[in-house]
Design an enzyme around this catalytic site. Structure first.
Site, PDB file in Angstrom:
ATOM      1  N   PRO A   2       0.831  -1.207   0.000  1.00 56.32           N
ATOM      2  CA  PRO A   2       0.000   0.000   0.000  1.00 56.32           C
ATOM      3  C   PRO A   2       0.862   1.253   0.000  1.00 56.32           C
ATOM      4  O   PRO A   2       1.662   1.465   0.900  1.00 56.32           O
ATOM      5  CB  PRO A   2      -0.804  -0.114   1.302  1.00 56.32           C
ATOM      6  CG  PRO A   2      -0.604  -1.499   1.788  1.00 56.32           C
ATOM      7  CD  PRO A   2       0.704  -1.950   1.260  1.00 56.32           C
ATOM      8  N   GLU A   3       0.717   2.058  -1.047  1.00 55.16           N
ATOM      9  CA  GLU A   3       1.388   3.350  -1.137  1.00 55.16           C
ATOM     10  C   GLU A   3       0.301   4.424  -1.083  1.00 55.16           C
ATOM     11  O   GLU A   3      -0.846   4.123  -0.773  1.00 55.16           O
ATOM     12  CB  GLU A   3       2.197   3.444  -2.433  1.00 55.16           C
ATOM     13  CG  GLU A   3       3.160   2.274  -2.608  1.00 55.16           C
ATOM     14  CD  GLU A   3       3.921   2.307  -3.909  1.00 55.16           C
ATOM     15  OE1 GLU A   3       4.145   3.403  -4.443  1.00 55.16           O
ATOM     16  OE2 GLU A   3       4.316   1.242  -4.396  1.00 55.16           O
ATOM     17  N   HIS A  92      -4.096 -13.848  11.014  1.00 57.68           N
ATOM     18  CA  HIS A  92      -3.235 -12.672  11.171  1.00 57.68           C
ATOM     19  C   HIS A  92      -4.021 -11.392  11.429  1.00 57.68           C
ATOM     20  O   HIS A  92      -3.534 -10.300  11.151  1.00 57.68           O
ATOM     21  CB  HIS A  92      -2.306 -12.479   9.967  1.00 57.68           C
ATOM     22  CG  HIS A  92      -1.499 -13.694   9.633  1.00 57.68           C
ATOM     23  ND1 HIS A  92      -0.465 -14.140  10.425  1.00 57.68           N
ATOM     24  CD2 HIS A  92      -1.591 -14.571   8.612  1.00 57.68           C
ATOM     25  CE1 HIS A  92       0.045 -15.236   9.898  1.00 57.68           C
ATOM     26  NE2 HIS A  92      -0.619 -15.515   8.804  1.00 57.68           N
ATOM     27  N   ARG A 110       2.531 -10.212   7.356  1.00 61.51           N
ATOM     28  CA  ARG A 110       3.973 -10.016   7.441  1.00 61.51           C
ATOM     29  C   ARG A 110       4.400  -9.109   8.588  1.00 61.51           C
ATOM     30  O   ARG A 110       5.587  -9.029   8.882  1.00 61.51           O
ATOM     31  CB  ARG A 110       4.455  -9.392   6.136  1.00 61.51           C
ATOM     32  CG  ARG A 110       5.488 -10.195   5.469  1.00 61.51           C
ATOM     33  CD  ARG A 110       5.121 -10.270   4.036  1.00 61.51           C
ATOM     34  NE  ARG A 110       6.295 -10.341   3.229  1.00 61.51           N
ATOM     35  CZ  ARG A 110       6.221 -10.347   1.901  1.00 61.51           C
ATOM     36  NH1 ARG A 110       5.063 -10.225   1.311  1.00 61.51           N
ATOM     37  NH2 ARG A 110       7.289 -10.468   1.210  1.00 61.51           N
TER      38      ARG A 110
END
Length: 269
Positions: A2-3, A92, A110
């Site tokens: 995600p940017e 997660h 992650r």
DNA sequence: AGTTCCCTGAGG
DNA sequence: CCTCAGGGAACT
């Protein structure tokens, strides 16, 4: 990954889901996703409402009605969604906050992302917002470093919100080779680059961002800009402008994609 | 300013 | 099994 466009899309889709609502109970499934470690969100969040939801760089900023602020960074694989509380949580899922009969959920396999408590602190170390940046400002900042232009664009203190995808796409659109030395970029190139950054980011926001693997918006929907990529993840494929082969090199430990014909290293025009 | 590390899932 | 993906902090 995600940017800026993905984070903006999360903010845009999250806004209507949180507006006028208060947070309920907090379920913290992993304690180490919150920084600083001694902040207990289950004593600060319940009963609070979000007065403003915004984006700064790649951060999703929550301003609370008690004057405190926190932000979420999605890292590589982070997702911030609002789902029915009856919907089973994905693996997660590190934090869930009740919002009426739904839940705001933070999922991040992650764990490069996280939740950061700012309290009353409004300071941040980030560079200017690229969508509001003027080309002279960009040029001024590029003059301060001798790193490769690609590396410089990824530096969040130089300019906020650009990541690997949009750095490659903007350099292609500006016809600048990723290995050009930042402080040798001409004013004309900075001008083109600034315009290219804005154009690429605006188009990506219109498409709801790029979904290569994990990225989804607050409703769990994927973006569509990945099919508009001109160089990113297209190594060996034909350039959409000249037909030449898109190359892949490594710059600053990041894979970098460009067209050797369109992005000449001695580009001065 | 360059390198290493964190972490997990996907793909070879 | 192995390698790779990468944002950002923490090194050298």
């Amino acid at each position: 990954m995600p940017e800026l466009p993905e984070v903006q899309t999360v903010v845009n889709t999250l806004q209507p889901l949180l507006r006028g609502r208060r947070f309920g109970n907090v379920l913290r499934l992993r304690r180490d996703v919150v920084t600083p470690a001694d902040i207990d969100l289950s004593s600060t969040l319940p009963g609070r409402a979000v007065t403003e939801l915004s984006r700064r760089g790649k951060r999703v900023i929550f301003d609370l009605d008690d004057g405190n602020r926190l932000y979420v960074h999605l890292g590589m694989t982070g997702q911030l969604t609002v789902e029915s509380a009856r919907q089973p949580r994905k693996p997660h899922c590190h934090l869930a906050v009740a919002v009426d009969d739904r839940e705001l959920r933070f999922v991040d396999p992650r764990r490069f992302g996280g939740i950061f408590w700012c309290g009353g602190d409004r300071d941040d170390p980030l560079g200017p917002e690229p969508l509001a940046m003027r080309w002279r400002q960009l040029h001024e900042r590029l003059k301060r470093t001798r790193r490769a232009i690609k590396t410089a664009l990824l530096d969040q203190q130089l300019v906020a919100g650009i990541g690997n995808i949009y750095a490659d796409e903007a350099l292609f659109a500006a016809r600048i080779h990723p290995l050009c030395i930042a402080n040798q970029i001409t004013p004309e190139q900075s001008r083109r680059l600034c315009a290219a950054i804005k154009r690429v980011l605006h188009r990506a926001i219109e498409c709801g961002g790029s979904s290569l693997r994990d990225y989804v918006d607050a409703n769990g929907r994927r973006g569509g800009f990945q099919s508009h990529h001109r160089v990113y993840d297209r190594a060996g494929m034909p350039c959409r402008v000249c037909g030449g082969e898109i190359a892949r090199i490594v710059v600053g430990q990041r894979s970098t994609h460009f067209c050797p014909k369109c992005q000449s290293r001695t580009n001065r025009k």
